[in-house]
Design a protein around this motif. Sequence first.
Motif, mmCIF file in Angstrom:
data_model
loop_
_atom_site.group_PDB
_atom_site.id
_atom_site.type_symbol
_atom_site.label_atom_id
_atom_site.label_comp_id
_atom_site.label_asym_id
_atom_site.label_seq_id
_atom_site.Cartn_x
_atom_site.Cartn_y
_atom_site.Cartn_z
ATOM 1 N N GLN A 1 -6.881 4.683 -5.188
ATOM 2 C CA GLN A 1 -5.438 4.410 -5.355
ATOM 3 C C GLN A 1 -5.406 3.017 -4.900
ATOM 4 O OE1 GLN A 1 -3.667 5.848 -7.730
ATOM 5 N NE2 GLN A 1 -5.544 7.622 -8.051
ATOM 6 N N LYS A 2 -4.279 2.179 -5.426
ATOM 7 C CA LYS A 2 -3.838 1.086 -4.698
ATOM 8 C C LYS A 2 -2.513 1.305 -3.828
ATOM 9 C CE LYS A 2 -5.844 -1.922 -8.407
ATOM 10 N NZ LYS A 2 -5.560 -3.050 -9.310
ATOM 11 N N GLY A 3 -2.655 0.651 -2.721
ATOM 12 C CA GLY A 3 -1.267 0.894 -2.005
ATOM 13 C C GLY A 3 -1.244 2.187 -1.222
ATOM 14 N N VAL A 4 -0.160 2.361 -0.675
ATOM 15 C CA VAL A 4 -0.009 3.549 0.204
ATOM 16 C C VAL A 4 1.476 4.379 -0.284
ATOM 17 C CG1 VAL A 4 -0.929 3.104 2.280
ATOM 18 C CG2 VAL A 4 1.350 2.504 2.069
ATOM 19 N N TYR A 5 1.572 5.597 -0.099
ATOM 20 C CA TYR A 5 2.779 6.282 -0.667
ATOM 21 C C TYR A 5 3.595 6.993 0.242
ATOM 22 C CZ TYR A 5 -0.246 5.582 -4.872
ATOM 23 O OH TYR A 5 -1.035 4.959 -5.886
ATOM 24 N N LEU B 1 -1.131 7.670 2.908
ATOM 25 C CA LEU B 1 0.261 7.937 3.436
ATOM 26 C C LEU B 1 0.977 7.060 4.426
ATOM 27 C CD1 LEU B 1 0.198 11.830 3.521
ATOM 28 C CD2 LEU B 1 1.368 10.337 1.833
ATOM 29 N N LEU B 2 2.100 6.759 4.120
ATOM 30 C CA LEU B 2 2.918 5.995 5.186
ATOM 31 C C LEU B 2 3.180 7.103 6.363
ATOM 32 C CD1 LEU B 2 5.520 4.390 3.026
ATOM 33 C CD2 LEU B 2 3.775 3.306 3.981
ATOM 34 N N PRO B 3 3.403 6.422 7.544
ATOM 35 C CA PRO B 3 4.037 7.403 8.594
ATOM 36 C C PRO B 3 5.021 8.354 8.381
ATOM 37 C CG PRO B 3 3.301 5.210 9.443
ATOM 38 C CD PRO B 3 3.519 5.050 7.808
ATOM 39 N N LEU C 1 9.527 6.273 -1.247
ATOM 40 C CA LEU C 1 9.229 5.021 -1.904
ATOM 41 C C LEU C 1 8.759 5.436 -3.181
ATOM 42 C CD1 LEU C 1 8.216 2.668 1.001
ATOM 43 C CD2 LEU C 1 10.671 2.655 -0.236
ATOM 44 N N GLU C 2 7.368 6.010 -3.020
ATOM 45 C CA GLU C 2 6.638 6.501 -4.322
ATOM 46 C C GLU C 2 5.669 7.700 -3.898
ATOM 47 O OE1 GLU C 2 3.921 3.536 -5.169
ATOM 48 O OE2 GLU C 2 3.722 4.158 -7.260
ATOM 49 N N THR C 3 5.654 8.509 -4.980
ATOM 50 C CA THR C 3 4.900 9.900 -4.994
ATOM 51 C C THR C 3 3.888 9.877 -5.845
ATOM 52 O OG1 THR C 3 6.982 10.931 -4.253
ATOM 53 C CG2 THR C 3 5.086 12.593 -4.967
ATOM 54 N N LEU C 4 2.551 10.197 -5.306
ATOM 55 C CA LEU C 4 1.471 10.184 -6.077
ATOM 56 C C LEU C 4 1.112 11.707 -6.376
ATOM 57 C CD1 LEU C 4 -1.352 8.820 -7.207
ATOM 58 C CD2 LEU C 4 -2.280 9.351 -4.685
ATOM 59 N N PHE C 5 0.895 11.944 -7.788
ATOM 60 C CA PHE C 5 0.515 13.254 -8.087
ATOM 61 C C PHE C 5 -1.051 13.248 -8.863
ATOM 62 C CE2 PHE C 5 4.026 16.019 -8.279
ATOM 63 C CZ PHE C 5 5.059 15.166 -8.182
ATOM 64 N N GLY D 1 -3.923 13.246 -13.582
ATOM 65 C CA GLY D 1 -4.251 12.033 -13.088
ATOM 66 C C GLY D 1 -3.330 11.652 -12.297
ATOM 67 N N THR D 2 -2.882 10.436 -12.182
ATOM 68 C CA THR D 2 -1.860 10.034 -11.122
ATOM 69 C C THR D 2 -0.429 9.781 -11.741
ATOM 70 O OG1 THR D 2 -2.572 7.633 -11.405
ATOM 71 C CG2 THR D 2 -3.687 8.903 -9.746
ATOM 72 N N ASN D 3 0.587 9.793 -11.116
ATOM 73 C CA ASN D 3 1.792 9.617 -11.591
ATOM 74 C C ASN D 3 2.799 9.360 -10.386
ATOM 75 O OD1 ASN D 3 3.287 9.474 -14.068
ATOM 76 N ND2 ASN D 3 2.232 11.192 -14.739
ATOM 77 N N SER D 4 4.048 8.875 -10.825
ATOM 78 C CA SER D 4 4.925 8.489 -9.655
ATOM 79 C C SER D 4 6.163 8.803 -9.958
ATOM 80 C CB SER D 4 4.756 7.089 -8.968
ATOM 81 O OG SER D 4 4.791 6.228 -10.149
ATOM 82 N N PHE D 5 7.149 8.828 -8.975
ATOM 83 C CA PHE D 5 8.566 8.903 -9.498
ATOM 84 C C PHE D 5 9.244 7.379 -10.138
ATOM 85 C CE2 PHE D 5 8.170 12.701 -7.526
ATOM 86 C CZ PHE D 5 9.516 13.291 -7.336
ATOM 87 N N THR D 6 10.113 7.649 -11.231
ATOM 88 C CA THR D 6 10.744 6.405 -11.398
ATOM 89 C C THR D 6 11.676 5.790 -10.380
ATOM 90 O OG1 THR D 6 10.616 7.303 -13.726
ATOM 91 C CG2 THR D 6 12.129 5.610 -13.327
#
Length: 500
Positions: free
Chosen positions: A199-203, A229-231, A183-187, A135-140
């Motif tokens: 997915q909400k936002g950008v990573y 993705l961010l630039p 800032l954040e990583t999407l898995f 699914g989705t996950n991110s770094f803390t």
Amino acid sequence: MIRKILLYILLDLSILLVSITLSIWILPITYADFKAHYCIPLGIFILLWMVISFLSRKTNLKKYTNFKSLFINILWSNLLILIVLCIILFASQTDYSRSIALLTIALSTTIELFFGYLFIWGIKTHPSIEKETLGTNSFTIDHEDNKIKEVHPDPELVEKITDWVGETSKDFILKNIAHKNLLETLFVSTTTRFNIDHQKGVYQNIVNLKRINDIQRINKFFESVNQKLLPGGIFIDCVETYELRKQRILAKYLWGFNYIIYSLDFIIKRIFPKLVFTKGIYFFLTRGQNRVMSKAETFGRLYSCGFKIYDEALINRNFYFAAQKIKEPAYDLRPTYGPFIKLRRVGKNGKVFNVFKLRTMHPYAEYLQQYVHDKNNLAKGGKFKNDFRVNTVGKFFRKFWLDEIPMLFNWLKGDLKLVGVRPLSMHYYKLYSKELQKMRIKYKPGLFPPFYADMPKTLDEIQATELKYLKLYEKNPFKTDLKYLLKIMKNILIKKARSQ
């Protein structure tokens, strides 16, 4: 699922038709006699075979876990066909040859058991382990006053990644998402762009743990990743290239038979998707899954969708890549894919036009000129060193100029003249000196370039050759072209000069 069953049914029908052909060839019956008396009974027999095979679920190979279950089901199904056929023949009191029916069923059963054994043996040798989707996950990330205080991967998430892709692949992933001021990583583990788009936002980073071979619309998927993705963000995924696929197939099956399987796989997976009249059938049956891709096509698709290759590695029979977002996608609706291609080249007055050629490179290779130049630079003759974009057939085509035959159409249209400088891509054109760039676009490019008159080896020598030709052409066009054409023909026909 329906498409797979349909594929198995078509395979079963093919086996039946092969068995019928062999039976007619083995038994003492002429083709004329068979055509005159057996066409209608043959149609009834084929219909009977397909109906009973479908009802007995013989073609549903996914339900078989061992050879014993497959053996019993094939024998039971084919025995039922034989019984029903005998009843029909007895009731109709015809004099049709029973030998053809019996031999056909015997041959079909033998061939089905043989293929079934290879299928079960392949599953046991290379099991496909289905794991739960991450699914989705991110770094803390700890935030305080809009600043990142501490970034640590979630140990549980790292363990899941390791369990999914292995230790070496996990290290590659973490190496390429570390130290990015992230800032954040999407898995994700997905083959659909829906799971990216919703997915909400950008990573800062997106990591997909499913190989791209199973993505139906790859470019659309890459475009969705680009938008999320961010630039400067990093996208990590993997692919089984056609070279790795060949190694896997040859190692999976028995020697001799493995080359037959590979040849069929080559035709269906690599030729069918590129031909107009088979492309639709291929994608209907496969839905674009488990497609065969080269490294050049993978990287070319990424570059066309706004990425550049940041890192790459061969791990566990998969080719992993980390791609960095550098721009928006090109949204190219007409990439070079089939056997006939159109390449954008710089012509007279700087006008960009399409040059027609036979394909010598893998699909999407035209997007990789900067990548190959940065990696390998130029070899003798001004071509790129170790250009992995050129396919096997392409090397043969280039050796005898077969790939340039469609350029005659450009000559007839007036885009090219007979003798002139080679039509260049915009990337290659920019490698030339400013003086030569200005001289080049004064005149049309040509079918026979001055390269084959002087046979230069380096880019500087190529530029000197072209500049010399253009200055002579400026003074006396007809005499210059005739002189160069005679010299080019002499080098090609007598000195065996060949295309690089």
